[in-house]
Design an enzyme around this catalytic site. Structure first.
Site, PDB file in Angstrom:
ATOM      1  N   GLU A   2      38.619  25.332  55.020  1.00  0.00           N
ATOM      2  CA  GLU A   2      37.186  25.248  55.285  1.00  0.00           C
ATOM      3  C   GLU A   2      36.772  23.803  55.537  1.00  0.00           C
ATOM      4  O   GLU A   2      37.170  22.900  54.786  1.00  0.00           O
ATOM      5  CB  GLU A   2      36.389  25.815  54.105  1.00  0.00           C
ATOM      6  CG  GLU A   2      36.539  27.315  53.927  1.00  0.00           C
ATOM      7  CD  GLU A   2      35.442  27.894  53.055  1.00  0.00           C
ATOM      8  OE1 GLU A   2      34.250  27.638  53.357  1.00  0.00           O
ATOM      9  OE2 GLU A   2      35.762  28.592  52.074  1.00  0.00           O
ATOM     10  N   GLY A  58      34.965  33.498  57.265  1.00  0.00           N
ATOM     11  CA  GLY A  58      36.293  33.412  57.848  1.00  0.00           C
ATOM     12  C   GLY A  58      36.969  34.766  57.941  1.00  0.00           C
ATOM     13  O   GLY A  58      37.651  35.074  58.931  1.00  0.00           O
ATOM     14  N   HIS A  89      34.563  29.009  63.687  1.00  0.00           N
ATOM     15  CA  HIS A  89      35.863  29.430  63.179  1.00  0.00           C
ATOM     16  C   HIS A  89      36.896  29.413  64.298  1.00  0.00           C
ATOM     17  O   HIS A  89      36.610  29.800  65.430  1.00  0.00           O
ATOM     18  CB  HIS A  89      35.792  30.840  62.585  1.00  0.00           C
ATOM     19  CG  HIS A  89      34.997  30.914  61.330  1.00  0.00           C
ATOM     20  ND1 HIS A  89      35.545  30.691  60.087  1.00  0.00           N
ATOM     21  CD2 HIS A  89      33.680  31.153  61.127  1.00  0.00           C
ATOM     22  CE1 HIS A  89      34.596  30.805  59.169  1.00  0.00           C
ATOM     23  NE2 HIS A  89      33.455  31.080  59.778  1.00  0.00           N
ATOM     24  N   CYS A 131      37.133  32.969  52.052  1.00  0.00           N
ATOM     25  CA  CYS A 131      36.018  32.578  52.926  1.00  0.00           C
ATOM     26  C   CYS A 131      35.476  33.838  53.564  1.00  0.00           C
ATOM     27  O   CYS A 131      36.178  34.500  54.337  1.00  0.00           O
ATOM     28  CB  CYS A 131      36.498  31.589  53.985  1.00  0.00           C
ATOM     29  SG  CYS A 131      35.220  31.115  55.182  1.00  0.00           S
ATOM     30  N   CYS A 156      27.624  31.038  53.976  1.00  0.00           N
ATOM     31  CA  CYS A 156      28.844  31.345  53.225  1.00  0.00           C
ATOM     32  C   CYS A 156      28.754  32.782  52.737  1.00  0.00           C
ATOM     33  O   CYS A 156      27.873  33.116  51.945  1.00  0.00           O
ATOM     34  CB  CYS A 156      29.026  30.385  52.053  1.00  0.00           C
ATOM     35  SG  CYS A 156      30.475  30.779  51.041  1.00  0.00           S
TER      36      CYS A 156
END
Length: 279
Positions: free
Chosen positions: A213, A225, A164, A222, A73
């Site tokens: 997510e 992301g 993703h 994110c 993350c």
């Protein structure tokens, strides 16, 4: 048993942090499931453990709100760097943090003795379908028209240590994300489920994004992301390689640059409060 925690966020992507450098947490999955609840718990997108590492300055483990363990993350790791410096665990402004997606390097910007910005070397993106993973043929999946979530979408698939699916289109604010997000996350062509970014191109090297997510639902931001969206924008001709790309998320902005070797992400890290919880 009372255990100290720290509530921190990276542009609204908020987690409950536990210092496990000397004392481990016995049930991180159950803790995330229980205390991420915003009505009956502390509230957050999940739980992050700051642990010792044999190969880096520290190790980050992160658990989503549904109790599943995530590999990486980008917003959470910036807060790990801030915690380590601000609370005197290190005096270094360049840190190595071990994650399930490998060791990431953090570059800390310090103002008045506190970390204000963190630049993260996120590593190179993976683009081959088997690395993401996604069950579509070909060497890459870039703007591929695909039947998914009850419609046809041009999808670009990227792994930033986690999967993703990037979809370019109109203003994501108009999207019924609570409806379409879970359908993308659990689509059969993503064996490990996926994070999904719905992105509007504002201008050259400028994007607006909402994210769903896996394991957490919609979050305000994110980091991985945003990196995936910037990589997808370069591959699609909406952004330039080795230039700063500004990604506007619900919680704030991130700056992403895909160089010839890696992806860098820069953003803030914020301590909200500290407290004790009876585990």
């Amino acid at each position: 048993m009372l255990r100290k925690f720290y509530k921190m966020h990276g542009i609204g992507n908020d987690y409950i942090y536990f210092d496990c450098l000397e004392k481990p947490l016995s049930d991180p999955s159950g803790t995330a499931l229980k205390y991420s609840d915003r009505h009956f718990g502390i509230g957050g997108d999940g739980v992050v453990l700051i642990c010792p590492s044999e190969t880096a300055d520290a190790k980050m483990r992160m658990f989503n709100a549904d109790g599943s363990e995530g590999r990486m993350c980008g917003n959470a790791i910036r807060c790990v760097g801030k915690y380590l410096y601000d609370f005197g665990k290190t005096k270094k402004t360049e840190l190595k943090i071990e994650t399930l997606s490998g060791i990431k390097t953090l570059f800390l910007t310090v103002s008045d003795g506190k970390v204000s910005l963190v630049r993260v070397d996120m590593g190179a993106p993976a683009l081959s379908p088997e690395q993401i993973p996604v069950t579509l043929p070909g060497p890459e999946v870039v703007q591929r028209e695909t039947v998914i979530a009850g419609g046809r979408y041009p999808i670009t698939c990227v792994s930033m240590g986690n999967p993703h699916c990037v979809v370019f289109g109109g203003d994501p604010a108009a999207l019924d994300l609570e409806c379409v997000g879970p359908k993308f996350e659990n689509a059969s062509l993503f064996p490990d489920r996926t994070n999904t970014e719905f992105v509007q191109v504002i201008g050259k090297n400028e994007l607006k994004m909402r994210v769903w997510e896996r394991g957490s639902g919609e979050t305000f931001a994110c980091g991985t992301g945003a990196c995936a969206a910037a990589v997808a924008a370069v591959l699609s001709g909406y952004a330039d390689r080795d230039r700063d790309v500004t990604v506007h998320l619900r919680g704030g902005d991130l700056i992403v640059r895909w160089t010839q070797d890696t992806v860098y992400m820069t953003g803030t890290a914020t301590l909200v409060f500290a407290g004790e919880v009876d585990l």
